[in-house]
Design an enzyme around this catalytic site. Sequence first.
Site, short mmCIF file in Angstrom:
data_model
loop_
_atom_site.label_atom_id
_atom_site.label_comp_id
_atom_site.label_asym_id
_atom_site.label_seq_id
_atom_site.Cartn_x
_atom_site.Cartn_y
_atom_site.Cartn_z
N CYS A 275 13.12 -4.52 14.11
CA CYS A 275 12.21 -5.20 13.17
C CYS A 275 10.74 -4.86 13.35
O CYS A 275 10.11 -4.35 12.41
CB CYS A 275 12.41 -6.70 13.28
SG CYS A 275 14.12 -7.16 13.03
C1 UGA Z 1 11.76 -10.32 15.77
C2 UGA Z 1 11.08 -11.67 15.48
O1 UGA Z 1 10.75 -12.31 16.72
C3 UGA Z 1 11.99 -12.58 14.63
O2 UGA Z 1 11.31 -13.78 14.31
C4 UGA Z 1 12.36 -11.83 13.35
O3 UGA Z 1 13.23 -12.60 12.53
C5 UGA Z 1 13.04 -10.52 13.71
O4 UGA Z 1 12.15 -9.73 14.52
C6 UGA Z 1 13.37 -9.82 12.42
O5 UGA Z 1 12.46 -9.46 11.69
O6 UGA Z 1 14.57 -9.73 12.08
P1 UGA Z 1 13.59 -9.47 17.53
O7 UGA Z 1 13.33 -8.10 16.99
O8 UGA Z 1 15.00 -9.93 17.70
O9 UGA Z 1 12.90 -10.58 16.59
O10 UGA Z 1 12.92 -9.53 18.96
P2 UGA Z 1 11.69 -10.28 19.68
O11 UGA Z 1 12.20 -11.29 20.61
O12 UGA Z 1 10.69 -10.71 18.70
O13 UGA Z 1 11.10 -9.07 20.57
C7 UGA Z 1 10.59 -7.89 19.97
C8 UGA Z 1 10.04 -6.97 21.03
O14 UGA Z 1 8.81 -7.46 21.58
C9 UGA Z 1 10.97 -6.76 22.23
O15 UGA Z 1 10.98 -5.41 22.59
C10 UGA Z 1 10.35 -7.61 23.32
O16 UGA Z 1 10.64 -7.15 24.62
C11 UGA Z 1 8.87 -7.44 22.99
N1 UGA Z 1 8.04 -8.55 23.53
C12 UGA Z 1 8.17 -9.81 23.05
C13 UGA Z 1 7.12 -8.29 24.54
O17 UGA Z 1 6.98 -7.14 25.03
N2 UGA Z 1 6.34 -9.32 25.01
C14 UGA Z 1 6.46 -10.59 24.55
O18 UGA Z 1 5.70 -11.48 25.01
C15 UGA Z 1 7.40 -10.83 23.53
#
Ligand code: UGA
Length: 461
Positions: A275
């Site tokens: 995403c």
């Molecule tokens: C993300 C959004 O959080 C959801 O709300 C949304 O519905 C979804 O995309 C989508 O558009 O379908 P997701 O891709 O499952 O969800 O994953 P996240 O938990 O948001 O993490 C995304 C990335 O950011 C990961 O690689 C994670 O490791 C990284 N991240 C996240 C960080 O490096 N630091 C953080 O503090 C948080």
Amino acid sequence: MTESRLTVSFVGLGYVGLCTAVAFANRGFDTLGVDVDRERLALVEVGRAPFHEPRLDRLLKTAIVSGRLRVSEELPDVAETDVVFITVGTPSSLDGSMDTRYVESAAREVGAALRDERDFRLVVVKSTVIPGTTRSVVMPLLEANSGKRVGVGLGLCTNPEFLKEGSAIEDTLHPDKLVIGAMDEGSASHLKQLYHALYAPEIPPALETTPETAEMIKYASNAFLATKVSYINTIANIAQQIPGVDVEQVAAAIGLDPRIGPLFLKAGPGYGGSCFPKDVRALIAFSREHGYDPGLLAAVEKTNERQAAKVVELSEKLIGSLEDKRVAVLGLAFKKDTDDIREAASIRVIHRLKEKGAHVTAYDPMAIPGARQVLGDAVEFATDPKSAIREADCCIVMTEWDEFRHLTGKDYVEQMRRPNVVDARRLYRREELEGVNVLAIGSGHSRPIQSGLSSDSRVVP
Ligand code: UGA
């Protein structure tokens, strides 16, 4: 459409489609899932999830056994249901813009399927689509192929989804909000009626907007979260230059300010997944197409891409040239609790390690099959963390799997040729890895930790 007999269908059984379908079925709705992928359908039909997602297997089995969830390869079957959700993928085109191909064909086929229906039907676009898509792409295709007009026997809404991989079921059952971008009042009230039946008595706050605003909310949300990650990674990279500064304490402190908030401030190797990278790119491309260069978002994307190089630099700080060195990569999934490696930072890091001549051994509890397809035999895959780090000159922790927390300083010292660890997820407290040279993203220390040294990377409660 009467509430007591509402039936729903999902066109596309990816993360969003399948998890949402399972949630509806488990709350008593007759639910139909349609997909073109026969292998996927065959799995779902026997109650087996085609990807790893906590709680999904159990709830899917219940849904199938109870008969509440049925699957079909025949898209026209959706005509039997009151509400048709379009949940197909919207991948990136080569130029970063959104590829609407699957949404278009879904709209066309759903329209054709509804041609002979007399009763009111509501079509809901749940796929992430660029602002304007529902009105200018989906609606004309639906109308042309159904012979109906939106507002007369046919409803149309955009209803973006905010679930996260790893907590998709929980997020679907307890969303923090519902965004209902309706083409008309009738469509809005039908969708609200459906969600009322799904969530009562705890109905999440519902925001009613135009379809374009709803579509924009989804991009604004993902782009903001991606910005937070690139922001804290920027601070981490600056902190890395200054002995004594620790990004985790910085994040914890700034997060106490309610205007900033504590979440999504975890420094790491850069965001990945299906995403954030795609949505940030699509928003940039869309904006440029309309004559505005969104410099901030371009910087967010660039910072994210460069973060992999930062991780590799840390390993070079520890062991010098990577030529012919053995590097272990712990974690391939783009985050823990998923087998998804789409746009994972691990892949970017591995490509860079290979360019620099390193021999890479990788381990992940779930993502090896997916990674094997992308990386082929460029990488050796280990069967457990200890054999991955055995005889390595450096280990890079790329995903925050709980399983890696169980590795101790002793394990690293005993197994590795030289105990050097790049903690790209800040998984360990410094004192946990006694005897190991550790470089964590966002704090500039590499000396081995001796027992008795206190942690300088934690906030004192
Ligand atoms: C993300 C959004 O959080 C959801 O709300 C949304 O519905 C979804 O995309 C989508 O558009 O379908 P997701 O891709 O499952 O969800 O994953 P996240 O938990 O948001 O993490 C995304 C990335 O950011 C990961 O690689 C994670 O490791 C990284 N991240 C996240 C960080 O490096 N630091 C953080 O503090 C948080």
